[in-house]
Enzyme design. Sequence first.
Site, PDB file in Angstrom:
ATOM      1  N   GLY A   1       0.875  -1.051  -0.075  1.00  0.00           N
ATOM      2  CA  GLY A   1       0.048   0.143   0.100  1.00  0.00           C
ATOM      3  C   GLY A   1       0.801   1.260   0.127  1.00  0.00           C
TER       4      GLY A   1
ATOM      5  N   GLN B   1       3.001  10.213   1.427  1.00  0.00           N
ATOM      6  CA  GLN B   1       4.141   9.445   1.357  1.00  0.00           C
ATOM      7  C   GLN B   1       5.052   9.857   0.401  1.00  0.00           C
ATOM      8  OE1 GLN B   1       2.109   5.235   2.282  1.00  0.00           O
ATOM      9  NE2 GLN B   1       4.074   5.296   3.360  1.00  0.00           N
TER      10      GLN B   1
ATOM     11  N   CYS C   1       5.586   0.149   7.670  1.00  0.00           N
ATOM     12  CA  CYS C   1       5.170   1.094   6.792  1.00  0.00           C
ATOM     13  C   CYS C   1       6.507   1.498   6.001  1.00  0.00           C
ATOM     14  CB  CYS C   1       4.728   2.356   7.609  1.00  0.00           C
ATOM     15  SG  CYS C   1       4.399   3.771   6.744  1.00  0.00           S
ATOM     16  N   LEU C   2       6.315   1.901   4.577  1.00  0.00           N
ATOM     17  CA  LEU C   2       7.417   2.274   3.624  1.00  0.00           C
ATOM     18  C   LEU C   2       7.999   3.646   4.205  1.00  0.00           C
ATOM     19  CD1 LEU C   2       5.663   1.325   0.502  1.00  0.00           C
ATOM     20  CD2 LEU C   2       7.529  -0.006   1.600  1.00  0.00           C
TER      21      LEU C   2
ATOM     22  N   HIS D   1      -4.798   1.127   7.490  1.00  0.00           N
ATOM     23  CA  HIS D   1      -3.473   1.778   7.708  1.00  0.00           C
ATOM     24  C   HIS D   1      -3.248   2.960   6.623  1.00  0.00           C
ATOM     25  CE1 HIS D   1       1.297   1.357   8.184  1.00  0.00           C
ATOM     26  NE2 HIS D   1       1.057   2.147   7.002  1.00  0.00           N
ATOM     27  N   GLU D   2      -3.494   2.555   5.160  1.00  0.00           N
ATOM     28  CA  GLU D   2      -3.650   3.454   4.208  1.00  0.00           C
ATOM     29  C   GLU D   2      -4.143   4.810   4.527  1.00  0.00           C
ATOM     30  OE1 GLU D   2      -0.817   3.653   2.580  1.00  0.00           O
ATOM     31  OE2 GLU D   2      -0.358   1.444   3.194  1.00  0.00           O
TER      32      GLU D   2
ATOM     33  N   HIS E   1      -2.854   7.393   6.731  1.00  0.00           N
ATOM     34  CA  HIS E   1      -2.043   8.428   6.110  1.00  0.00           C
ATOM     35  C   HIS E   1      -2.894   9.344   5.832  1.00  0.00           C
ATOM     36  CE1 HIS E   1       1.777   6.388   6.308  1.00  0.00           C
ATOM     37  NE2 HIS E   1       1.415   5.111   5.765  1.00  0.00           N
TER      38      HIS E   1
HETATM   39 NI    NI Z   1       2.433   3.372   5.742  1.00  0.00          NI
END
Ligand code: NI
Length: 184
Positions: free
Chosen positions: A45, A50, A98-99, A140-141, A144
């Site tokens: 995701g 991000q 998380c990236l 989760h996304e 963000h």
């Molecule tokens: Ni994340």
Amino acid sequence: MILPIYALGFPVLNKKAKDIESIDETITTLITNMWETMYNAQGIGLAAPQIGKSLRLFIIDTEQMMDDDNDLVGVKKAFINATIVKEYDKPFDYEEGCLSIPDIRGNVTRNSRITISYQDLDGKQITEDYDGINARVIQHEYDHIEGKLFVDYLKPLKKRRIARKLDKIKKGEVSAGYRMKFYG
Ligand code: NI
């Protein structure tokens, strides 16, 4: 085009993102670049904040996670101007990553079912229910675009344990194996 992923520390990651007014070519190009960026980083995701854009947009691909033992069907989709209208059913723990926060994982408790309303690429308004891993990745996304990160939910002890590592990420003292941008 692969875009740099913004690391923990950038204010854009803690800000509630703005609605997308029209799904024009700028947005569709952005989405194409986000897919490329997400797969390059081996993510499931990615949300617009991000990559430094404070927009209510995220993509997920949980098809990558499904195998024959799973009765769940994966989801590969872009969610535009999403609102989670309901979160319900049994809360469960799941280890998230998380990236924007490489090398950190932690258990987060969330409800197992959601109802989400969003626009697709054609601007059509859609309301759907998701559960299991699909719900989890969406939650989760979605966080963000609400300016929240999974580390915000960690228990105080765990937070203390990773505090130094988080500081290092903010300063760029981490190697992620994909292109990142650091604030500090
Ligand atoms: Ni994340």
